[in-house]
Every structure is written in structure tokens, then in C-alpha cells.
Design a protein around this motif. Sequence first.
Motif, PDB file in Angstrom:
ATOM      1  N   LEU A 219       0.827  -1.198   0.000  1.00 16.14           N
ATOM      2  CA  LEU A 219       0.000   0.000   0.000  1.00 16.14           C
ATOM      3  C   LEU A 219       0.865   1.254   0.000  1.00 16.14           C
ATOM      4  N   PRO A 220       0.396   2.325  -0.630  1.00 16.14           N
ATOM      5  CA  PRO A 220       1.157   3.578  -0.588  1.00 16.14           C
ATOM      6  C   PRO A 220       1.220   4.115   0.832  1.00 16.14           C
ATOM      7  N   GLN A 221       2.266   4.870   1.113  1.00 15.67           N
ATOM      8  CA  GLN A 221       2.440   5.430   2.446  1.00 15.67           C
ATOM      9  C   GLN A 221       1.359   6.462   2.731  1.00 15.67           C
ATOM     10  N   ALA A 222       0.616   6.246   3.799  1.00 16.40           N
ATOM     11  CA  ALA A 222      -0.428   7.200   4.171  1.00 16.40           C
ATOM     12  C   ALA A 222       0.214   8.417   4.823  1.00 16.40           C
ATOM     13  N   PRO A 223      -0.218   9.620   4.462  1.00 11.29           N
ATOM     14  CA  PRO A 223       0.351  10.821   5.099  1.00 11.29           C
ATOM     15  C   PRO A 223      -0.028  10.874   6.572  1.00 11.29           C
ATOM     16  N   ALA A 224       0.840  11.468   7.349  1.00  8.51           N
ATOM     17  CA  ALA A 224       0.560  11.588   8.783  1.00  8.51           C
ATOM     18  C   ALA A 224      -0.645  12.494   8.991  1.00  8.51           C
ATOM     19  N   PRO A 225      -1.560  12.097   9.865  1.00  9.27           N
ATOM     20  CA  PRO A 225      -2.713  12.970  10.135  1.00  9.27           C
ATOM     21  C   PRO A 225      -2.255  14.301  10.732  1.00  9.27           C
ATOM     22  N   LEU A 226      -3.110  15.295  10.617  1.00  9.09           N
ATOM     23  CA  LEU A 226      -2.792  16.623  11.119  1.00  9.09           C
ATOM     24  C   LEU A 226      -3.286  16.795  12.549  1.00  9.09           C
ATOM     25  N   SER A 227      -2.662  17.727  13.247  1.00  5.59           N
ATOM     26  CA  SER A 227      -3.213  18.144  14.529  1.00  5.59           C
ATOM     27  C   SER A 227      -4.440  19.006  14.260  1.00  5.59           C
ATOM     28  N   GLU A 228      -5.210  19.296  15.294  1.00  7.14           N
ATOM     29  CA  GLU A 228      -6.403  20.119  15.101  1.00  7.14           C
ATOM     30  C   GLU A 228      -6.035  21.506  14.560  1.00  7.14           C
ATOM     31  N   GLU A 229      -4.954  22.075  15.060  1.00  2.64           N
ATOM     32  CA  GLU A 229      -4.533  23.387  14.584  1.00  2.64           C
ATOM     33  C   GLU A 229      -4.095  23.319  13.129  1.00  2.64           C
ATOM     34  N   GLU A 230      -3.325  22.299  12.784  1.00  8.23           N
ATOM     35  CA  GLU A 230      -2.871  22.141  11.402  1.00  8.23           C
ATOM     36  C   GLU A 230      -4.045  21.906  10.470  1.00  8.23           C
ATOM     37  N   LEU A 231      -5.031  21.144  10.936  1.00  9.71           N
ATOM     38  CA  LEU A 231      -6.207  20.855  10.123  1.00  9.71           C
ATOM     39  C   LEU A 231      -6.952  22.136   9.791  1.00  9.71           C
ATOM     40  N   GLU A 232      -7.209  22.966  10.785  1.00  9.53           N
ATOM     41  CA  GLU A 232      -7.937  24.213  10.549  1.00  9.53           C
ATOM     42  C   GLU A 232      -7.151  25.139   9.635  1.00  9.53           C
ATOM     43  N   ARG A 233      -5.839  25.186   9.812  1.00  9.21           N
ATOM     44  CA  ARG A 233      -5.014  26.061   8.979  1.00  9.21           C
ATOM     45  C   ARG A 233      -5.016  25.581   7.525  1.00  9.21           C
ATOM     46  N   ALA A 234      -4.929  24.272   7.329  1.00 13.27           N
ATOM     47  CA  ALA A 234      -4.919  23.724   5.968  1.00 13.27           C
ATOM     48  C   ALA A 234      -6.224  24.027   5.246  1.00 13.27           C
ATOM     49  N   VAL A 235      -7.331  23.901   5.945  1.00 18.61           N
ATOM     50  CA  VAL A 235      -8.633  24.180   5.330  1.00 18.61           C
ATOM     51  C   VAL A 235      -8.730  25.652   4.934  1.00 18.61           C
ATOM     52  N   GLU A 236      -8.311  26.548   5.822  1.00 15.69           N
ATOM     53  CA  GLU A 236      -8.390  27.981   5.543  1.00 15.69           C
ATOM     54  C   GLU A 236      -7.491  28.371   4.376  1.00 15.69           C
ATOM     55  N   GLU A 237      -6.323  27.754   4.285  1.00 15.51           N
ATOM     56  CA  GLU A 237      -5.363  28.123   3.249  1.00 15.51           C
ATOM     57  C   GLU A 237      -5.779  27.623   1.863  1.00 15.51           C
ATOM     58  N   ARG A 238      -6.433  26.461   1.798  1.00 16.64           N
ATOM     59  CA  ARG A 238      -6.639  25.803   0.504  1.00 16.64           C
ATOM     60  C   ARG A 238      -8.061  25.896  -0.038  1.00 16.64           C
ATOM     61  N   TYR A 239      -9.044  26.181   0.819  1.00 18.13           N
ATOM     62  CA  TYR A 239     -10.421  26.049   0.362  1.00 18.13           C
ATOM     63  C   TYR A 239     -11.257  27.301   0.584  1.00 18.13           C
ATOM     64  N   ALA A 240     -10.626  28.458   0.522  1.00 15.93           N
ATOM     65  CA  ALA A 240     -11.368  29.713   0.632  1.00 15.93           C
ATOM     66  C   ALA A 240     -12.369  29.816  -0.513  1.00 15.93           C
ATOM     67  N   GLY A 241     -13.602  30.181  -0.178  1.00 15.79           N
ATOM     68  CA  GLY A 241     -14.642  30.345  -1.183  1.00 15.79           C
ATOM     69  C   GLY A 241     -15.224  29.039  -1.698  1.00 15.79           C
TER      70      GLY A 241
END
Length: 351
Positions: A219-241
Motif C-alpha cells: 500500500l502507498p504510504q499514508a500521510p501523517a494525520p494533522l493536529s487540530e490546529e494544522e487541520l484548521e489552517r490547511a482548510v483555511e489556506e486551501r479552500y477559501a470560497g
Amino acid sequence: MSIQIEHLTDRRPNVSADELLAGFRPSERFGEVSFDTYRPDPQQPSQAQAVQKLRTFADSVGRTGSGGGFFAKLFGGGGGAAVRTGIYLDGGFGVGKTHLLASLWHAVPGPKAFGTFVEYTNLVGALTFRKAVDALSSYQLVCIDEFELDDPGDTVLMSRLMRELSDAGVRIAATSNTLPGSLGEGRFAAQDFQREIQVLADQFEVQRIDGEDFRHRGLPQAPAPLSEEELERAVEERYAGRVVAADDFAALVEHLATVHPSRYRKLIDGIDAVVWRDVHTIEQQAVALRFVVLADRLYDKNLPIIASGRPFDQVFTAEMMAGGYQKKYFRAVSRLTALAREGILGDVSAA
């Protein structure tokens, strides 16, 4: 621009019979493929052979006398060999079977249907067997991707469904990584259903497609899950609008039990990305199999996933990954990992 947050757990989609049938077409991922866009591996001659075989099959669909009737011989005691009017692509994961099946669908004039094996069994569950047969019997072609028998009920159901469709003149094309006569092995007492399995096997001309099976690469290497802070930051940075479905993983998995799997496509309609908090290992088989269906629908729509909790290579138990449904679970982990790599790492090529 602000992000529009929705929750899949708030959605309870209603889908009409016409809407269900309209969804039986290749996903966006295979929406514009053709035989010409398939690139056979020159080291694997069977891939080019499969393209030619399917071109010939496509040309034969709709011709007078090319369809059903042969099941009368199998069930009516008429003697003589069964006429194989279906085609079955057998090969490992990642050799292009779905690409070729979708190319066949695009090459044949309608009416026609394209769906996974599970989607057809779900269609019967949603419409009733007779209404499903009545709806599909008017089609020229029925394409069944990822054909596999998981239990005795599915064996009897699909044997009967395909018998009636073939008698109505419907041509059937299927893909699988299991030869027709071996369907059901390792999942239930297949020897008790050899008549039904043989009926399924006898109607197909098998075309083997060779190539490297990704299961042999692991199986391909699964990326490490994010912390809650990292998760919120990733969503804000990539999915505006954009529209993001954000859910607690435990609540989402529980919610799936209240939505018929035939409605999972509608469940994620209009979503641009998925966010799951606290992904955990699923312990119950029935819950895991429902989640596999959702993973397939997310992959069909190429929806990126951003998640915290456990990585997706730990979402199913070790016993599940080694059991009778392991092919489903391996496929789901691979697809979820690809979507997570896109969502977390921005690696679009992984999907």
C-alpha cells in the motif's frame, strides 16, 4: 473569501428512481476516456489485445440477434453450449480495467448503464428486484465494474439479475480481479452455490489483462494525520470560497447507517473537500463495508480529504485486511490515502 462549511451528518438525501439510474455512468475521473486514450504497456501484449477485443464488442452491441436467449439453454434444459454474449476483463489492480470499461460505455450508443457491482446490488435494494430489472432491460449495455461476490445473497441476486437482463437482449461487460469461476472463494461456502456461480461464468468471454498489480508493491504510504490546529489552517489556506464538509469521524460513520448506500453519491453532492476529525479504526465489519462504499464515491468525485486522528492505513483492523473482504479494504485504503495525499500534501498526482 469565506469557506462554506457543511456537515454530511446533517444530510439525508432523497433520490428518485430516475436520479438513481441517471447516476449509472462513469465518474468524472473517467468521464472523457476512450480506447484511444488508453496506453497499452508494450511489455504486456494482453493490454492491446483487450482494446481490440472491446472495440469489436462495442461494434456488436445492438446488432439483431447478438443479445440474450442463451440462459434458456442453461436453465431450460435445451442442451448445447452456452453462447457467451458478455465480456469479462480479468486482471490485477492498476492495469486499466476501469478505463477500458468506461471507454466501452462511451463507445456504445444508449441507453446504457455503468456502475460498480455494489452499486447494482444497492440499486436492487433501493428499487426492488423487479423494478430494477424492468428499468435495465431496455438498455443496450450494462457495465459492471469491480465484480465480486461477497455473500450467498449477492450470488443468487446477481445470477438472477444477469439471467433476466441477458434474456432481454442486454449485453453485459464486467471487470474483476477474480476469474468468474472463482467468484466467492474465501468469503462464503461458494461450493454450495456452484450452479449460480457457473451461470455467471458461462455467459462471459474472459479477456485477461496482465500488468503489475499494486498489491505486490504494498500500500502507498499514508500521510501523517494533522493536529487540530494544522487541520484548521490547511482548510483555511486551501479552500477559501469553496464548500467543505467537516465532520467528526465517529458521528459520520454512525450516520452512514441511516443513509442507504445508493444515496452516498447524492450525500456528497456539491462538496469540494472533506474534513474528518479524529479518524479511528473501525472495528465492526458491517460498518467497515459501508465506509468502503463511501470511500469509492469520494474517489469517484476526486474529493480531497484532510483528517486528524489515525492514518488511513489503520482505519480497518488487521483481521479485516487479512480476511475475505481484503480486496475491498485494500482498494479503500489505497483510494483514501490518495485523496488524503492530495488534501494534506497537495499531491494531486497521487489520486
